[in-house]
Write an enzyme that holds these catalytic residues in place. Structure first.
Site, short mmCIF file in Angstrom:
data_model
loop_
_atom_site.label_atom_id
_atom_site.label_comp_id
_atom_site.label_asym_id
_atom_site.label_seq_id
_atom_site.Cartn_x
_atom_site.Cartn_y
_atom_site.Cartn_z
N CYS A 1 0.81 -1.23 0.00
CA CYS A 1 0.00 0.00 0.00
C CYS A 1 0.84 1.27 0.00
CB CYS A 1 -0.96 -0.01 1.18
SG CYS A 1 -2.13 -1.36 1.03
N CYS B 1 0.58 2.47 6.11
CA CYS B 1 0.92 1.10 6.52
C CYS B 1 0.79 0.20 5.28
CB CYS B 1 -0.03 0.62 7.61
SG CYS B 1 -1.76 0.63 7.11
N HIS C 1 -9.31 3.43 -1.23
CA HIS C 1 -7.90 3.09 -1.13
C HIS C 1 -7.46 2.20 -2.30
CE1 HIS C 1 -4.14 1.60 0.21
NE2 HIS C 1 -4.55 0.55 0.87
C1 LIG Z 1 -14.76 -4.76 4.67
C2 LIG Z 1 -15.16 -5.28 3.31
C3 LIG Z 1 -15.09 -6.81 3.28
C4 LIG Z 1 -16.62 -4.84 3.08
O1 LIG Z 1 -16.99 -5.18 1.80
P1 LIG Z 1 -18.52 -5.15 1.34
O2 LIG Z 1 -19.32 -6.10 2.14
O3 LIG Z 1 -18.53 -5.25 -0.13
O4 LIG Z 1 -18.91 -3.66 1.79
P2 LIG Z 1 -20.18 -2.82 1.43
O5 LIG Z 1 -19.75 -1.48 1.01
O6 LIG Z 1 -21.11 -3.57 0.54
O7 LIG Z 1 -20.84 -2.63 2.85
C5 LIG Z 1 -21.56 -3.64 3.50
C6 LIG Z 1 -22.80 -3.01 4.10
O8 LIG Z 1 -22.39 -2.01 5.03
C7 LIG Z 1 -23.00 -0.79 4.72
N1 LIG Z 1 -22.07 0.30 5.03
C8 LIG Z 1 -20.76 0.35 4.70
N2 LIG Z 1 -20.22 1.49 5.15
C9 LIG Z 1 -21.21 2.17 5.77
C10 LIG Z 1 -21.26 3.41 6.42
N3 LIG Z 1 -20.19 4.20 6.53
N4 LIG Z 1 -22.43 3.80 6.95
C11 LIG Z 1 -23.53 3.03 6.84
N5 LIG Z 1 -23.53 1.83 6.22
C12 LIG Z 1 -22.39 1.41 5.69
C13 LIG Z 1 -23.30 -0.88 3.24
O9 LIG Z 1 -24.35 -0.04 2.87
C14 LIG Z 1 -23.68 -2.31 3.08
O10 LIG Z 1 -25.01 -2.47 3.48
P3 LIG Z 1 -25.98 -3.49 2.72
O11 LIG Z 1 -25.36 -4.86 2.94
O12 LIG Z 1 -27.28 -3.29 3.41
O13 LIG Z 1 -25.95 -3.10 1.28
C15 LIG Z 1 -14.26 -4.73 2.18
O14 LIG Z 1 -14.46 -3.34 2.04
C16 LIG Z 1 -12.81 -4.98 2.46
O15 LIG Z 1 -12.33 -6.10 2.26
N6 LIG Z 1 -12.07 -3.96 2.95
C17 LIG Z 1 -10.71 -4.10 3.37
C18 LIG Z 1 -9.81 -3.90 2.22
C19 LIG Z 1 -8.40 -4.20 2.63
O16 LIG Z 1 -8.08 -5.23 3.17
N7 LIG Z 1 -7.55 -3.27 2.34
C20 LIG Z 1 -6.17 -3.43 2.63
C21 LIG Z 1 -5.80 -2.37 3.54
S1 LIG Z 1 -4.10 -2.54 3.96
#
Ligand SMILES: CC(C)(COP(=O)(O)OP(=O)(O)OC[C@H]1O[C@@H](n2cnc3c(N)ncnc32)[C@H](O)[C@@H]1OP(=O)(O)O)[C@@H](O)C(=O)NCCC(=O)NCCS
Length: 428
Positions: free
Chosen positions: A91, A415, A385
């Site tokens: 990243c 990070c 990101h």
């Molecule tokens: C966490 C993760 C698995 C979520 O993926 P996802 O399930 O596709 O996420 P979504 O955006 O569809 O959100 C899931 C639900 O939460 C809700 N939601 C997400 N953020 C929200 C917020 N800020 N406020 C309100 N609701 C929220 C969405 O509306 C969705 O609701 P629904 O199921 O009713 O449609 C994914 O974003 C991920 O893997 N992130 C980490 C990435 C990573 O590892 N990066 C490396 C960093 S080093």
């Protein structure tokens, strides 16, 4: 060899950031990188002939165009004689690209360089199993239809399943989210603290979008092949987010006891970002007013089997020491938000005497992180990101905000997978 040229951040630009599989679903990282770098060159009116090097970061490369940097340089009309390459520091890849270009300028190997990165999580390579791949190769070499068919004999149903890249540490098997979960538990970071960070990220990003700070850092992307659709704004920001809505989301990586949710994690994102760097002398000679100068940087690494995303808490004191500064001297901080749990854990470490004694060999804490000076225009949780690009986004935002406030010193940290952390100090 010591650097003898001061390196200026002259400008930075990014594409809008889009949830993977949405606005940029049909584009590649190279499409995004080209759109961003082409417009960076146009907006700054930099003469392509001045550019001595271009470096781009990408974390999940395309198997068809793995040298994103070189293809970007060729695709935006830089002279073919400009060397360009691609780096992967997870990243922090765009940060690595920036320091490689800064190093070249600092040493006098180039006067001007472009550094950044791109990622398309809509376009990750989907692999076949090894047995399926072997069968395909054998079939391609077979001389008759019978021999071709024979190549697939013995394949089992499970050999047909696609093999997708995992966001997991190869050394531990833990996903990034599981690692963040582990950090939250071991450091006692509450769900409330994580949701508060996420809420602030969205609120501040909304303000910085509405007052024009973030749109000014973005170029519009005309979506090929018909170029009828233009994407000119981020699509991840949730203006309607409330603490109550965040609190209602189920944990994702430990469904029973966890605290990391879709709301307090950075989302999977497509986008590109890049900065234009020049020697101070060249910038002055050509009449550019730099946004900021690079004062120092540092990279650190921790054992991925421990707390994976604690690299910034080691890199930050190292970069500050190299800059001859204390945390209290810093006017603005940009800390990449992979997960709210990672932000809170790193801040906790920087503010801990125990961490300082055990990990840094110093008497007392690195300092106190002033939350009002941290990620003032939101962060990766709200903005997204794109792994390879984020480092150039935070550098651009920090440099612009330093200029806007006429502030003196800025600090950024990112990070990264593999237990790495990056930090840089900018000055004006
Ligand atoms: C966490 C993760 C698995 C979520 O993926 P996802 O399930 O596709 O996420 P979504 O955006 O569809 O959100 C899931 C639900 O939460 C809700 N939601 C997400 N953020 C929200 C917020 N800020 N406020 C309100 N609701 C929220 C969405 O509306 C969705 O609701 P629904 O199921 O009713 O449609 C994914 O974003 C991920 O893997 N992130 C980490 C990435 C990573 O590892 N990066 C490396 C960093 S080093």
């Amino acid at each position: 060899m010591s650097l003898h040229n001061r390196v200026a951040v002259v400008a930075g630009l990014r594409t809008p950031f889009a949830r993977a599989g949405t606005a940029f679903a049909d584009l590649t990282a190279l499409d995004l990188a080209r759109a961003c770098v082409r417009e960076l060159i146009e907006r700054t009116e930099v003469d392509p002939a001045w550019v001595g090097t271009l470096v781009m970061g990408q974390v999940i490369p395309s198997v068809k165009a793995p040298n994103l940097g070189r293809e970007t340089a060729l695709g935006v009309g830089l002279p073919p004689g400009v060397p360009a390459h691609t780096v992967n520091r997870a990243c922090a890849s765009a940060n690595e690209a920036i320091v490689q270009v800064a190093g070249a300028i600092g040493l006098g190997h180039a006067d001007v360089g472009i550094a950044g990165g791109a990622e398309s999580l809509s376009d990750v390579p989907i692999l076949h199993s090894r047995r399926m791949a072997r069968a395909l190769v054998a079939a391609s070499r077979a001389k008759s239809l019978g021999a071709k068919l024979h190549a697939f004999a013995g394949l089992r149903l499970r050999d047909l399943a696609p093999d997708t890249p995992a966001l997991a540490e190869p050394s531990t098997g833990l996903s990034m989210g599981q690692s963040a979960e582990k950090m939250a538990k071991e450091n006692g970071i509450t769900r409330e603290a994580q949701d508060e960070i996420a809420f602030r990220s969205h609120r501040r990003a909304a303000v910085a979008t509405d007052d024009g700070r973030l749109p000014a850092e973005m170029c519009a992307v005309h979506v090929p092949p018909r170029y009828e659709t233009t994407v000119s704004a981020d699509n991840l920001l949730r203006r309607d987010t409330t603490i109550a809505a965040l609190a209602a989301l189920p944990p994702v990586f430990d469904r029973k006891y966890g605290t990391v949710t879709a709301g307090n994690a950075s989302p999977l994102t497509d986008g590109a970002a890049a900065v234009l760097l020049m020697s101070e002398e060249k910038a002055r000679a050509e009449g550019y007013e730099p946004l900021a100068y690079i004062r120092s940087w540092a990279v650190a690494a921790v054992d991925p089997g421990g707390q994976l995303l604690m690299g910034p808490a080691l890199a930050i004191p190292r970069a500050l020491e190299r800059a001859g500064l204390e945390l209290a001297d810093i006017d603005l901080i940009e800390m990449h938000e992979a997960f709210a749990a990672q932000v809170a854990s790193n801040i906790q470490a920087l503010e801990s005497d125990t961490w300082a004694r055990e990990k840094l060999g110093r008497e007392s804490k690195v300092g106190t992180v002033d939350r009002d000076r941290l990620n003032v225009g939101g962060g990766s949780i709200a903005l997204g990101h794109p792994f390879g690009a984020t480092g150039a986004r935070v550098t651009t935002t920090l440099a612009n905000e330093l200029k806007r406030r006429n502030a003196h010193f800025g600090l950024l940290s990112v990070c990264a997978q593999g237990g790495m952390g990056f930090a840089m100090v900018l000055e004006r």
